[in-house]
Write an enzyme that holds these catalytic residues in place. Structure first.
Site, short mmCIF file in Angstrom:
data_model
loop_
_atom_site.label_atom_id
_atom_site.label_comp_id
_atom_site.label_asym_id
_atom_site.label_seq_id
_atom_site.Cartn_x
_atom_site.Cartn_y
_atom_site.Cartn_z
N ARG A 1 51.14 34.80 38.51
CA ARG A 1 49.76 34.90 39.00
C ARG A 1 48.83 34.07 38.11
O ARG A 1 47.90 33.43 38.60
CB ARG A 1 49.30 36.36 39.04
CG ARG A 1 50.03 37.14 40.14
CD ARG A 1 49.90 38.63 39.94
NE ARG A 1 48.54 39.12 40.10
CZ ARG A 1 48.10 40.27 39.60
NH1 ARG A 1 48.92 41.04 38.89
NH2 ARG A 1 46.86 40.65 39.79
N LYS B 1 37.01 41.64 37.59
CA LYS B 1 36.19 41.36 38.79
C LYS B 1 35.92 42.64 39.59
O LYS B 1 34.80 42.87 40.02
CB LYS B 1 36.89 40.33 39.70
CG LYS B 1 37.13 38.98 39.03
CD LYS B 1 37.65 37.95 40.01
CE LYS B 1 39.04 38.21 40.54
NZ LYS B 1 40.12 38.11 39.52
N ARG C 1 46.70 48.21 33.21
CA ARG C 1 46.20 48.62 34.52
C ARG C 1 47.34 49.13 35.41
O ARG C 1 47.15 50.03 36.23
CB ARG C 1 45.49 47.43 35.20
CG ARG C 1 44.87 47.78 36.53
CD ARG C 1 43.98 46.68 37.06
NE ARG C 1 44.71 45.60 37.68
CZ ARG C 1 44.15 44.51 38.20
NH1 ARG C 1 42.85 44.32 38.12
NH2 ARG C 1 44.89 43.57 38.76
N ARG D 1 50.05 49.12 41.21
CA ARG D 1 50.28 47.82 41.85
C ARG D 1 51.56 47.18 41.30
O ARG D 1 51.65 46.93 40.09
CB ARG D 1 49.08 46.89 41.58
CG ARG D 1 47.90 47.20 42.45
CD ARG D 1 46.72 46.31 42.13
NE ARG D 1 47.02 44.88 42.19
CZ ARG D 1 46.10 43.93 42.10
NH1 ARG D 1 44.83 44.26 41.96
NH2 ARG D 1 46.44 42.66 42.15
N ARG E 1 39.94 31.17 46.46
CA ARG E 1 40.96 30.98 45.42
C ARG E 1 41.59 29.60 45.49
O ARG E 1 42.47 29.30 44.70
CB ARG E 1 42.04 32.01 45.62
CG ARG E 1 42.07 33.13 44.56
CD ARG E 1 43.17 34.07 44.97
NE ARG E 1 43.64 34.95 43.96
CZ ARG E 1 43.29 36.22 43.83
NH1 ARG E 1 42.35 36.73 44.57
NH2 ARG E 1 43.88 36.98 42.94
#
Ligand code: AMP
Length: 192
Positions: free
Chosen positions: A146, A14, A128, A134, A89
């Site tokens: 998640r 995204k 990532r 993160r 969400r």
């Protein structure tokens, strides 16, 4: 105005694709995840609250998230429109967004859902983590959380926009350019 909800599970691409859409259509990018992370960095009260949820892979409560999003839209005051990335969400967020946009005389033009299967998502997130720094990308247990939260609370948001005939699903597997071209075609098919 062109208001796009860019939707998909964590790791669907995204953020990357938002950048391409902003560049092409001159839209304002509103990523609730980015806004929370900026607040964490700035050590604000909102940041402290958000961090306690984000570190576990849970959603930040609706009331906090919705108020924040509304304030960001009013602050940005975009004429061209917005890309909502990571919002809504939950079904409650989707309803609140509709009501808020109506109150400022606009609406969602379309939702683009990036479809990527679970194993690919997990691999992408771990990869990532090497560059994003993160903490919620680096821990396989948090990633599981998640994805579970996405399946339970977020995936149903798709039907909210499907009912309004605003949903376009896109295959999120391929090169970044290939996926961007699919997104552009989806947007152009709906642009008035
Ligand atoms: P993201 O950058 O979109 O992957 O979001 C990172 C984290 O921020 C999520 O796992 C949630 O903890 C929180 N978050 C981002 N957007 C929302 C939202 N719309 N509602 C609740 N929590 C959110």
């Amino acid at each position: 105005m062109l208001n796009i909800v860019l939707f998909g599970p964590p790791g669907a691409g995204k953020g990357t694709q938002s950048e391409r859409l902003i560049e092409k259509y001159g839209l304002t990018h509103l990523s609730t995840g980015d806004i929370f992370r900026a607040n964490i960095k700035g050590e604000t009260e909102l940041g402290k609250l958000a961090k306690s949820y984000m570190d576990q892979g849970h959603l930040v409560p609706d009331s906090v998230t919705i108020d924040m999003l509304r304030a960001e839209v009013l602050k940005a005051n975009s004429q061209a429109g917005y890309i909502f990335d990571g919002f809504p969400r939950t079904s409650a967020q989707a309803t609140a967004l509709d009501e808020f946009l109506t109150s400022i005389d606009t609406e969602i033009s379309l939702m683009i859902a990036l479809e990527v299967e679970e194993n690919e998502l997990k691999n992408r997130l771990l990869k990532r983590a090497e560059v994003s720094g993160r903490p919620d990308d680096a821990d396989p247990a948090i990633i599981e959380n998640r994805i579970a939260v996405y399946n339970k609370e977020t995936a149903p948001v798709k039907s909210h926009y499907e009912t309004q005939q605003k949903l376009i699903s896109i295959d999120g597997i391929g090169t970044i350019d290939e996926i961007t071209n699919r997104l552009f075609a989806a947007v152009d098919s709906r642009k008035s």
